[in-house]
Design an enzyme around this catalytic site. Sequence first.
Site, PDB file in Angstrom:
ATOM      1  N   GLN A 135       0.840  -1.196   0.000  1.00 23.67           N
ATOM      2  CA  GLN A 135       0.000   0.000   0.000  1.00 23.67           C
ATOM      3  C   GLN A 135       0.870   1.240   0.000  1.00 23.67           C
ATOM      4  O   GLN A 135       1.884   1.316   0.706  1.00 23.67           O
ATOM      5  CB  GLN A 135      -0.916  -0.009   1.223  1.00 23.67           C
ATOM      6  N   TYR A 137       0.940   5.774  -0.282  1.00 27.06           N
ATOM      7  CA  TYR A 137       0.345   7.101  -0.360  1.00 27.06           C
ATOM      8  C   TYR A 137       1.143   7.899  -1.386  1.00 27.06           C
ATOM      9  O   TYR A 137       2.313   7.596  -1.672  1.00 27.06           O
ATOM     10  CB  TYR A 137       0.394   7.805   0.992  1.00 27.06           C
ATOM     11  N   THR A 163      -3.714   4.443  -1.846  1.00 24.88           N
ATOM     12  CA  THR A 163      -4.783   5.057  -1.075  1.00 24.88           C
ATOM     13  C   THR A 163      -5.018   6.471  -1.591  1.00 24.88           C
ATOM     14  O   THR A 163      -4.099   7.289  -1.624  1.00 24.88           O
ATOM     15  CB  THR A 163      -4.434   5.078   0.420  1.00 24.88           C
ATOM     16  N   ARG A 172      -8.420  13.678  14.017  1.00 23.79           N
ATOM     17  CA  ARG A 172      -8.744  12.599  14.935  1.00 23.79           C
ATOM     18  C   ARG A 172      -8.620  13.094  16.374  1.00 23.79           C
ATOM     19  O   ARG A 172      -7.516  13.261  16.910  1.00 23.79           O
ATOM     20  CB  ARG A 172      -7.832  11.398  14.665  1.00 23.79           C
ATOM     21  N   HIS A 264     -11.773   4.771   4.928  1.00 23.60           N
ATOM     22  CA  HIS A 264     -10.624   4.732   5.826  1.00 23.60           C
ATOM     23  C   HIS A 264     -11.055   4.407   7.262  1.00 23.60           C
ATOM     24  O   HIS A 264     -10.502   4.921   8.233  1.00 23.60           O
ATOM     25  CB  HIS A 264      -9.862   6.068   5.798  1.00 23.60           C
ATOM     26  N   ASP A 295     -14.155  -2.227   2.562  1.00 24.51           N
ATOM     27  CA  ASP A 295     -13.692  -2.325   3.943  1.00 24.51           C
ATOM     28  C   ASP A 295     -14.472  -1.324   4.787  1.00 24.51           C
ATOM     29  O   ASP A 295     -15.415  -0.702   4.318  1.00 24.51           O
ATOM     30  CB  ASP A 295     -12.174  -2.132   4.062  1.00 24.51           C
ATOM     31  N   GLY A 297     -15.999  -1.374   8.707  1.00 26.47           N
ATOM     32  CA  GLY A 297     -17.208  -1.868   9.348  1.00 26.47           C
ATOM     33  C   GLY A 297     -17.434  -3.356   9.240  1.00 26.47           C
ATOM     34  O   GLY A 297     -18.415  -3.870   9.780  1.00 26.47           O
ATOM     35  N   ARG A 299     -17.239  -6.806  10.433  1.00 25.02           N
ATOM     36  CA  ARG A 299     -16.994  -7.306  11.788  1.00 25.02           C
ATOM     37  C   ARG A 299     -17.365  -8.774  11.958  1.00 25.02           C
ATOM     38  O   ARG A 299     -17.651  -9.215  13.067  1.00 25.02           O
ATOM     39  CB  ARG A 299     -17.770  -6.470  12.816  1.00 25.02           C
ATOM     40  N   GLY A 318      -9.882  -4.875   8.794  1.00 29.91           N
ATOM     41  CA  GLY A 318      -8.892  -4.035   9.441  1.00 29.91           C
ATOM     42  C   GLY A 318      -8.809  -4.201  10.936  1.00 29.91           C
ATOM     43  O   GLY A 318      -8.130  -5.091  11.435  1.00 29.91           O
ATOM     44  N   ARG A 319      -9.515  -3.350  11.674  1.00 29.91           N
ATOM     45  CA  ARG A 319      -9.368  -3.307  13.131  1.00 29.91           C
ATOM     46  C   ARG A 319      -9.433  -4.668  13.816  1.00 29.91           C
ATOM     47  O   ARG A 319      -8.653  -4.906  14.745  1.00 29.91           O
ATOM     48  CB  ARG A 319     -10.405  -2.365  13.740  1.00 29.91           C
TER      49      ARG A 319
END
Length: 371
Positions: A135, A137, A163, A172, A264, A295, A297, A299, A318-319
Amino acid sequence: MSGTLAGPVEAAVCLDDLRAVAAATTPADAWNFVEGGSGGELTMRENGRAFDRIRLLPRVAVDVAGRTARTRLLGLPVPVPLAVAPMAYQTWLHPDGEVAAASAAAAAGVPFVVSMMASRTVEEVAATGAATVMQLYWLRDRGLFRELVGRAEAAGCVALMLTVDVPLLGRRLRDLRGGLVRPANVVAANLGRAGGGLAAVGGAGTSEVAAHTGVLFDPSLNWADVAWIRSVTRLPLVLKGILDPDDAALAVAAGADAVVVSNHGGRQLDGAVATAAALPGVVDAVDGRCEVLVDSGVRGGVDVLKALALGATGVLVGRPLLWGLAAGGAAGVARVLDLIGEELHEAMALAGCPDVDSARRLRTSVAGGDR
């Protein structure tokens, strides 16, 4: 399954169980970095809610005894339509960081997307045997960008993922309130001096990560640049961060082999549409001309099935992988992948889907409207 499971990791029966273990053992600053979104975190919360609102119309009297989730993703054969999303600074959560996570992905047979901002190098990740995607940037330093493309090719990466939704880092608030500063040993290993040698910033109201990306990232990215990137590599090109169908069509025109419907993880524009809501429009816009992943959400296995029913080729997770990494290193990541696979196989059976193609033919309803 890779690694040795023990205690609460082995006992986990859903992803939330692993999240609870990770939350109890991860330092507060690292946990806020992982879990936080931008602004009031509206989009971050809406990502999960949008998947929750999707309802599947199961088929019945279908032979699912020999069901399989095998398919192709990013041109590769995979046992489940899933890849590991790019996530930065994983040694903040476990000493082995991306190498541990990639080892689990290799054992599971799913692709691993290594972040440009990873705390282990692309060469170290690729050496695990995982099908590795690099990945990137868009950088102000074009020489460094070209160097990273060359390193990805030399390391045997199977694709590049650009990305496109980060001209600058989203605001954030969790990071700003805590005055986010990475530990000294957690660096962007792929960037050499550029990743670890910038002056430190700190104190309430600041984020070292936001400050450093502001120096490194070039906000001038446009479609001509994307076409140039397409021209300088032989690898398949994936564009991550697509929400508008018009941008999906432009991505195909610029030579993208795949797009990722992504906001993201709710960490960029707060108030952006949830990915599950944006997915059908992007699928319609590309009209089979490239793969469409999603991607933000996802779960569990039922969410993967919902994504397939909405037309996705597959998902990036992801998370939850970071929860597993924090809870138990490679074994924790392996448990996450196992759980998602088990849930997907069960959901396919209950929905009357013997294979991925039939999952893509499932009807869905959202807020009372059939699709």
